[in-house]
Each structure stands twice: as C-alpha cells, then as structure tokens.
Motif scaffolding. Structure first.
Motif, mmCIF file in Angstrom:
data_model
loop_
_atom_site.group_PDB
_atom_site.id
_atom_site.type_symbol
_atom_site.label_atom_id
_atom_site.label_comp_id
_atom_site.label_asym_id
_atom_site.label_seq_id
_atom_site.Cartn_x
_atom_site.Cartn_y
_atom_site.Cartn_z
ATOM 1 N N LYS A 103 53.918 50.618 38.863
ATOM 2 C CA LYS A 103 53.461 49.533 37.984
ATOM 3 C C LYS A 103 52.391 48.686 38.670
ATOM 4 O O LYS A 103 52.592 48.229 39.806
ATOM 5 N N TYR A 104 51.269 48.498 37.990
ATOM 6 C CA TYR A 104 50.164 47.679 38.504
ATOM 7 C C TYR A 104 49.848 46.586 37.497
ATOM 8 O O TYR A 104 50.132 46.722 36.305
ATOM 9 N N SER A 105 49.176 45.542 37.975
ATOM 10 C CA SER A 105 48.699 44.509 37.052
ATOM 11 C C SER A 105 47.600 45.109 36.177
ATOM 12 O O SER A 105 46.950 46.098 36.576
ATOM 13 N N LEU A 106 47.369 44.492 35.023
ATOM 14 C CA LEU A 106 46.323 44.966 34.124
ATOM 15 C C LEU A 106 44.971 44.964 34.849
ATOM 16 O O LEU A 106 44.198 45.921 34.743
ATOM 17 N N GLN A 107 44.704 43.910 35.609
ATOM 18 C CA GLN A 107 43.419 43.807 36.304
ATOM 19 C C GLN A 107 43.236 44.960 37.287
ATOM 20 O O GLN A 107 42.169 45.584 37.357
ATOM 21 N N ASP A 108 44.272 45.264 38.049
ATOM 22 C CA ASP A 108 44.187 46.386 39.001
ATOM 23 C C ASP A 108 43.920 47.696 38.258
ATOM 24 O O ASP A 108 43.121 48.517 38.693
ATOM 25 N N LEU A 157 51.377 42.891 43.758
ATOM 26 C CA LEU A 157 52.272 41.752 43.918
ATOM 27 C C LEU A 157 51.494 40.537 44.380
ATOM 28 O O LEU A 157 50.894 40.561 45.465
ATOM 29 N N GLU A 158 51.494 39.489 43.578
ATOM 30 C CA GLU A 158 50.825 38.234 43.934
ATOM 31 C C GLU A 158 49.430 38.458 44.490
ATOM 32 O O GLU A 158 49.087 37.990 45.576
ATOM 33 N N GLY A 159 48.646 39.240 43.779
ATOM 34 C CA GLY A 159 47.253 39.448 44.162
ATOM 35 C C GLY A 159 47.041 40.486 45.250
ATOM 36 O O GLY A 159 45.916 40.809 45.610
ATOM 37 N N ILE A 160 48.132 41.032 45.795
ATOM 38 C CA ILE A 160 47.980 42.066 46.834
ATOM 39 C C ILE A 160 48.396 43.416 46.254
ATOM 40 O O ILE A 160 49.452 43.526 45.617
ATOM 41 N N THR A 161 47.545 44.415 46.473
ATOM 42 C CA THR A 161 47.865 45.742 45.953
ATOM 43 C C THR A 161 48.416 46.585 47.094
ATOM 44 O O THR A 161 47.809 46.670 48.160
ATOM 45 N N LEU A 162 49.560 47.199 46.873
ATOM 46 C CA LEU A 162 50.157 48.043 47.914
ATOM 47 C C LEU A 162 49.259 49.253 48.173
ATOM 48 O O LEU A 162 48.633 49.776 47.252
ATOM 49 N N THR A 163 49.234 49.713 49.409
ATOM 50 C CA THR A 163 48.484 50.933 49.737
ATOM 51 C C THR A 163 49.370 52.141 49.406
ATOM 52 O O THR A 163 50.595 52.003 49.265
#
Ligand code: S3P
Length: 176
Positions: A103-108, A157-163
C-alpha cells in the motif's frame, strides 16, 4: 513458515515483482509474475495484447494464468495490478495462500506511475492531471479489493517511502 503460496497485490508500479523476487530468494521459493508468465506463454508483450486484442481478452488470459499458478508449492507470485479486481481471482488467492498488499499513498503512486507508465497500456498515454485523475479513480475502485489482503504493508509512512529491501524485510518478519 507454513505458507506455501504468497501472492503480492497492489497498484501498478508498486514494485510487486521486485518484492516478490526478493522474498522468493530469501525463502528459497519460486518466483512467478503473472504478466511475465502471460508474455512467455503467448510470446506477446502485455501492451501488444491490449493493443491487438483489447483489455477483456487480457483479463481472460490473466485469470487463466492465475488458475495455472494457483496454490503453487513454495512460490511467491507477483500479480498484475488489476488481477484481484476481476471475477473470483481475489477469493481464489485468499483461499489458497497468503495475500500481501503493498500500500502506497496516492501521491507516491502517481509519481511511480509517471516513471513506469511506458510499458503499462492503461496509463501510457496519460500525463499530468489526467494521469493523476486516472490513478485516483483506479485506486478508489481497487482499494476495497486490495484491502482484503491477509497482510498490508504500509509502504508510504509519514512522507517516507520504504525501499524495496525494507519492504522485503518487513514481509519476512511478519509472515508466518
Ligand atoms: C495492469 C497492471 C499491469 C498489467 C497490465 C494492467 C492494471 O501490471 O497487468 O498493464 O490494470 O493495473 P503491473 O501491476 O505489474 O504494472
């Protein structure tokens, strides 16, 4: 580790294939990807399949690919972004293994779609506001299906995207 078949679901360009491949390597499982499976079986790229025969033909073949891979012994299967939405594909996966949603944010997702759209026929022709609207509309329709997964990995998560390695590690830790 009791789970013999792991299915990775999520929107286009979510990195499902790389994640599935990484998990398969760590567990010593076989890696499958429904799009690659179809491309090899029909000797045709997914984008050509869409162009020559249309989306409903692709969906029919995609469901057939899932049926052939369903419940594979010690396998990690990356699924096309639309696969869980059609017919009883999601139900079949839920009943025959562990389904994991990236699951990712819409922006990502919009940013990732822009970078990877060339090989994705549903969005290849879109950019800017049109692309954003399409991703948003798709996600609105698809999220209720993805959310039924046994396990959801919060990749933004809170503006950070997991690698990718972080996502793989999180899945390995959480899966049983
Ligand atoms: C699709 C996703 C693609 C591929 C096809 C359609 C979709 O796979 O199956 O282009 O409808 O979301 P990825 O999710 O691997 O990009």
């Amino acid at each position: 580790m009791d789970t013999q078949t792991i299915y990775i679901v999520g929107y286009m360009a979510a990195g499902k294939s790389q994640v599935a491949q990484g998990i398969a390597e760590q567990l010593g499982y076989t890696f499958w990807d429904t799009d690659l499976y179809l491309e090899n079986r029909f000797r045709l790229r997914v984008s050509d399949m869409f162009e020559k025969f249309g989306e409903s033909y692709f969906r029919e073949k995609e469901s057939m690919a899932l049926d052939e891979l369903l419940g594979s012994y010690q396998a990690v299967i990356a699924t096309g972004g639309g696969l869980p939405i059609y017919g009883d594909n999601l139900e079949k996966m839920l009943q025959s293994g562990k389904v994991i949603y990236l699951k990712y944010s819409l922006q990502d997702l919009i940013e990732r779609a822009e970078l990877c759209k060339r090989t994705r026929p549903r969005i290849a022709h879109l950019s800017g506001a049109d692309l954003s609207a399409k991703v948003q509309e798709d996600l609105h329709l698809r999220a209720p299906f993805y959310e039924k997964a046994h396990l959801t990995i919060e990749c933004s998560l809170e503006g950070i995207t997991l690698t990718t390695p972080q996502i793989i590690q999180e899945i390995i830790q959480k899966i049983d």
